[in-house]
Design an enzyme around this catalytic site. Structure first.
Site, mmCIF file in Angstrom:
data_model
loop_
_atom_site.group_PDB
_atom_site.id
_atom_site.type_symbol
_atom_site.label_atom_id
_atom_site.label_comp_id
_atom_site.label_asym_id
_atom_site.label_seq_id
_atom_site.Cartn_x
_atom_site.Cartn_y
_atom_site.Cartn_z
ATOM 1 N N ASP A 80 0.824 -1.214 0.000
ATOM 2 C CA ASP A 80 0.000 0.000 0.000
ATOM 3 C C ASP A 80 0.861 1.270 0.000
ATOM 4 O OD1 ASP A 80 0.852 -0.771 2.565
ATOM 5 O OD2 ASP A 80 -0.700 0.415 3.541
ATOM 6 N N GLU A 138 -0.702 -1.943 5.117
ATOM 7 C CA GLU A 138 0.154 -1.948 6.312
ATOM 8 C C GLU A 138 0.099 -0.604 7.030
ATOM 9 O OE1 GLU A 138 3.061 -1.122 9.006
ATOM 10 O OE2 GLU A 138 3.236 -0.180 7.061
HETATM 11 ZN ZN LIG Z 1 5.347 3.549 6.415
HETATM 12 ZN ZN LIG Z 2 6.562 0.779 5.596
#
Ligand SMILES: [Zn+2]
Ligand SMILES: [Zn+2]
Length: 405
Positions: A80, A138
């Site tokens: 991401d 994440e």
């Molecule tokens: Zn990051």
């Molecule tokens: Zn990262």
């Protein structure tokens, strides 16, 4: 076999760079990485590898099943991007306004895809299974790891390895740490409810600003006087809002802050202490309060044997010029969840080119990293997977030990 791995990776380095640059130009925010997920899945399909899509959301899981039986090892990369405007002046800068790969997850993905391609070519010699976990989201809690695990991405996995390219450390350096390497990152909010009124008649009010100010100071006692000084912790107030006119006493005041810890007991202790101190401060001022504490990712706690194993692996990887113990980072990472389920380790791969004197940090609008570091990350992760399987190979043919009976 490792020599073959390194040679094949060297041959495919250009592909790694072009994948990274393509992803860099087409970033997607956490939980919205539909095109990136499709791109990853297509890559595996073209290679004829088994791949599972929509694992716990936008997650992708592919598998390399070795010719011989053995253990299962997982490698993880996140994919991401962040809500940041790309301010770099490079041909591969983001084409999406306000969205940018400012943490290097494009590099993680390119590294794992090409590594998977190479390991797939070596599968006749592999004793066991390699699971490739491409994780979405994440950067934004609750993160993608927890839902991918619930959806079975760790089923049958014996050990997991992951790395983060680190643009402020020189290329060639590998940083490891046994035990906690990244912090638990939590958020709390406290709203003080006083009783507003005329600025000229404070005796008829309960001034929320005065109470909240006392509270900010009282909360400083948690780290300095409550938590064992040998256990690192941070309590920071990042927002104090009680807007009013110059002659009005505030009815309410809101504090928002973050807590960073490495130890679950300390984490529990701080959550309870904030409430106790808030309760006491409000009681003294005859005010009420509302308190919410939201847990982010738990601390990333590396397992000892797997970290020591990784150190030995890194020593053999060409281009690795130094291996050192990392200082714990106060930032968070949802790799933490994998390590709560299986043994493994998370390490940093230096990604600062020699000519770069003052690299922009992660999450900066001008963030970039040395692409050569992807090759080192691929070699280290690839060696770890191959060696782990070789060390534990052919378990089904191993005679039962006394303890197994
Ligand atoms: Zn990051
Ligand atoms: Zn990262």
């Amino acid at each position: 076999m490792l020599k073959q791995l390194y040679e094949l990776l060297n041959t495919h380095y250009d592909e790694m760079v072009s994948i990274r640059r393509y992803l860099h130009q087409h970033p997607e925010l956490s939980f919205q990485e539909y095109k990136t997920a499709k791109y990853i899945a297509e890559y595996y399909k073209k290679l004829g590898m088994p791949v599972k899509e929509k694992v716990g959301g936008n997650g992708i899981v592919a598998k390399i099943i070795g010719a011989k039986q053995g253990k299962t090892v997982a490698l993880r990369a996140d994919f991401d991007a962040l809500p940041i405007q790309d301010e770099k002046d490079v041909p591969y800068k983001s084409t999406v306004p306000g969205v940018m790969h400012a943490c290097g997850h494009d590099g993680h993905t390119a590294t794992l895809l090409v590594l998977a391609k190479v390991l797939h070519q070596l599968k006749e010699e592999l004793a066991g299974t390699i699971v490739l976990i491409h994780q979405h989201a994440e950067e934004y809690a609750p993160g993608g790891a927890i839902s991918m695990i619930k959806d079975g991405c760790l089923e049958g996995v014996d050990a997991i390895f992951g790395t983060h390219l680190w643009a402020t450390e020189p290329t060639g350096k590998i940083q490891y740490r046994i035990g906690p390497i990244m912090a638990a990152a939590d958020r709390f909010e406290i709203t003080i409810q006083g009783s507003g009124g005329h600025g000229a008649q404070p005796h008829k009010t309960k001034d929320a600003i005065v109470v909240a100010s006392q509270l900010v100071l009282n909360l400083q006692q948690i780290v300095s006087r409550r938590v064992n000084p040998l256990h690192p912790a941070v309590v920071s107030i990042g927002s104090f809002v009680a807007e009013n006119a110059f002659n009005v006493i505030a009815d309410t005041a809101k504090l928002i802050g973050t807590v960073r810890t490495f130890d679950e007991t300390v984490r529990d202790e701080i959550e309870a202490e904030i409430e106790r101190i808030t309760k006491g401060t409000c009681l003294a001022a005859n005010c009420s309060y509302k308190y919410t504490y939201t847990r982010g990712y738990p601390p990333v706690v590396n397992h000892e044997a797997e970290t020591k194993f990784l150190i030995e692996i890194a020593k053999q990887v060409p281009d690795v010029t130094s291996i050192e113990e990392a200082e714990p980072h106060m930032g968070g990472e949802d790799f933490a969840y994998y390590l709560q389920h299986v043994k493994g380790t998370f390490f940093f791969t230096g990604a600062k080119a020699e000519h770069v004197k003052n690299p922009f940090p992660h999450h900066h609008p001008k963030f970039d990293f040395d692409e050569k570091a992807m090759l080192i990350a691929a070699k280290t992760l690839g060696s770890a997977a191959i060696t782990y399987l070789a060390n534990h190979g052919d378990v089904c043919q191993t005679p039962l030990r006394r303890s197994d009976v």
